[in-house]
Design an enzyme around this catalytic site. Structure first.
Site, PDB file in Angstrom:
ATOM      1  N   LYS A 157      -9.590   0.487 -10.069  1.00 13.25           N
ATOM      2  CA  LYS A 157     -10.445   1.392 -10.843  1.00 13.25           C
ATOM      3  C   LYS A 157     -11.088   0.518 -11.919  1.00 13.25           C
ATOM      4  O   LYS A 157     -10.630   0.462 -13.066  1.00 13.25           O
ATOM      5  CB  LYS A 157      -9.602   2.534 -11.426  1.00 13.25           C
TER       6      LYS A 157
HETATM    7  N1  PMP Z   1     -13.080   8.360  -6.885  1.00 10.91           N
HETATM    8  C1  PMP Z   1     -13.627   7.870  -8.008  1.00 10.91           C
HETATM    9  C2  PMP Z   1     -14.830   6.997  -7.905  1.00 10.91           C
HETATM   10  C3  PMP Z   1     -13.082   8.203  -9.243  1.00 10.91           C
HETATM   11  O1  PMP Z   1     -13.634   7.730 -10.377  1.00 10.91           O
HETATM   12  C4  PMP Z   1     -11.959   9.060  -9.306  1.00 10.91           C
HETATM   13  C5  PMP Z   1     -11.374   9.430 -10.640  1.00 10.91           C
HETATM   14  N2  PMP Z   1     -10.461   8.450 -11.071  1.00 10.91           N
HETATM   15  C6  PMP Z   1     -11.411   9.523  -8.121  1.00 10.91           C
HETATM   16  C7  PMP Z   1     -11.997   9.161  -6.922  1.00 10.91           C
HETATM   17  C8  PMP Z   1     -10.208  10.413  -8.134  1.00 10.91           C
HETATM   18  O2  PMP Z   1      -9.088   9.698  -8.568  1.00 10.91           O
HETATM   19  P1  PMP Z   1      -7.864  10.414  -9.270  1.00 10.91           P
HETATM   20  O3  PMP Z   1      -7.562  11.624  -8.483  1.00 10.91           O
HETATM   21  O4  PMP Z   1      -6.770   9.401  -9.200  1.00 10.91           O
HETATM   22  O5  PMP Z   1      -8.268  10.727 -10.662  1.00 10.91           O
END
Ligand code: PMP
Length: 294
Positions: A157
């Site tokens: 991320k």
């Molecule tokens: N895809 C992207 C590009 C994101 O930024 C997020 C948010 N973090 C997610 C998917 C979903 O991830 P999560 O459920 O872990 O927040």
């Protein structure tokens, strides 16, 4: 959404092991990560004073940094303690939490082998990610494609990966939509700009295989909630020509939670029983009213 700028608020932010007055948490202009996109971060939510999946977020942060070739100056346990303290000091029950790590300013240029690594954690009150969440949001198709796993480190991320997400989201908003659906480099459906996507057809859920985009924690949680209800979940390649064949659609993310989708580029969906059931299960789970399914 609040119009108070994020750099002009009361409170404190945890930065490199200390609490600092909110307005004083500055970084220098020549900070490596500002120039080269190498910050890694987490978006998390606390419910009733407890961060949902807190340790998983801290572990993902550590893993994102490792993928970008640096180690965090704090252990997962230390990050856990810091986040809990941030929530406690904020006085907020329900809050959004942002943890971010970045390379400092010792050296500019691509090589940053010895730059110091910094870590900060802030929390603030934040309601629904989308203003019209309950009515269902509208997505348009993004022009930008999620890159192949050989082109971008999709499991990290990392800030740099969000460049095309902001560009896609801006274009969508200008065209009157809430968000954009991004395809991947093969033309398969990938995800929204900051959330994963699910579709219902008949009794089953279909969701793209996360082989070139983030396998979100919420996505994984929703899959286990669905399975606990004996709902079949099919992870597979989904092409855009299938959009006309689905009956329900929603997106998932720590910020978006489960947000119903009522339109994707002219294809309409009716948020119905399956979306409502999973939204309720997710709400009960995040508030500790039901246990995490095995
Ligand atoms: N895809 C992207 C590009 C994101 O930024 C997020 C948010 N973090 C997610 C998917 C979903 O991830 P999560 O459920 O872990 O927040």
């Amino acid at each position: 959404m609040s119009l108070v700028p994020f750099d002009d608020r009361d409170g404190q932010i945890w930065m490199n092991g200390e609490f600092i007055p909110w307005r004083e948490t500055k970084v220098h202009l020549l900070t490596h990560s500002l120039h080269y996109g190498s910050a890694v971060f987490e978006g998390e939510r606390a419910y009733g004073g407890t961060i949902f999946h807190s340790r998983k977020h801290s572990e993902r942060l550590e893993n994102s940094a490792r993928i970008l070739d640096y180690g965090l100056p704090f252990t997962v346990d230390e990050i856990e303690d810091a986040k809990a303290e941030v929530i406690a000091r904020s006085g907020l029950g329900d809050a959004y939490v942002r943890a971010i790590a970045w390379r400092g300013a010792e050296k500019m240029g691509l090589s940053a082998q010895d730059n110091t690594i910094h870590l900060a954690i802030a929390a603030w009150a934040w309601g629904d990610y989308f203003e019209d969440k309950m009515a269902g949001i509208r997505l348009t198709m993004a022009d930008w494609k999620r890159p192949s796993p050989e082109t971008a480190p999709h499991d990290a991320k990392a800030a740099g990966l969000y460049m095309i997400c902001t560009m896609s989201k801006h274009a969508a908003e200008r065209a009157g939509y809430n968000d954009a659906l991004m395809l991947d480099y093969r033309g398969q459906i990938a995800e929204a700009t900051g959330a994963n996507i699910f579709f219902r057809r008949d009794g089953a859920l279909h969701t793209p295989t996360p082989d070139c985009f983030l396998n979100g924690l919420t996505r994984q949680t929703v899959i286990s909630l669905a399975k606990a209800r004996q709902i079949e979940v099919v992870e597979r390649a989904i092409m855009p020509d299938e959009l006309a064949t689905f009956e329900e659609c929603f997106i998932t993310g720590s910020a978006a939670e489960i947000t119903p989708v009522r339109e994707i580029a002219g294809h309409t969906y009716k948020p119905a029983h399956m979306t409502a059931t999973l939204m309720e299960d997710y709400s009960n789970l995040t508030r500790g009213k039901i246990p995490l399914p095995a």
